[in-house]
Design a protein around this motif. Sequence first.
Motif: not given
Lengths: 89, 89
Positions: B18-21, B43-44, B66-73, B78-82
């Motif tokens: 489970p991840s965002l790419f 990241s920091k 986190k911990d293998g769960r689906a990506p959450g808010d 993070f993706a949006s800010r990246a």
Amino acid sequence: MSSAPSLPEGWKSVATPPSLFRRFQFDSYGDTRAFLERLAALSKETGLYPDLGFGKAHVNVTVYGKDGRAPGDHELEFASRATALAVAG
Amino acid sequence: MSSAPSLPEGWKSVATPPSLFRRFQFDSYGDTRAFLERLAALSKETGLYPDLGFGKAHVNVTVYGKDGRAPGDHELEFASRATALAVAG
């Protein structure tokens, strides 16, 4: 033909695509970033830009041969110098 | 349950693991490095360390839940800010 230097410690020669690969482990994100900075300087000096994959505590380095050819002396020297940089503290 | 923010532009949701790419392309090694520096700062700040793969002119970002769960808010933000950092010049 010049005699090729041997594969530096921990590196694997990959057939397809022709490349050299090694994974480096670090104790901290700071160490990981420091290694990446040193690799960037090495790339600038040598003109050789490997594919780099990294997370918080590891860096995977893939050095391709030029134009799809097998890695040569230039790539082997890069691998050797990268290995030294990983332990440069 | 909070309503999840939608997937930022250009990102894909990956089921296993489970991840965002997203892949980001750049015009130069300098631009690539500048983006990586901004990601490091992000990241920091957020405590979220994606897997990053890069070459001379691209960066692949994989943000795991986190911990293998689906990506959450947290991961979506993070993706949006990246994404915003990639065009920050």
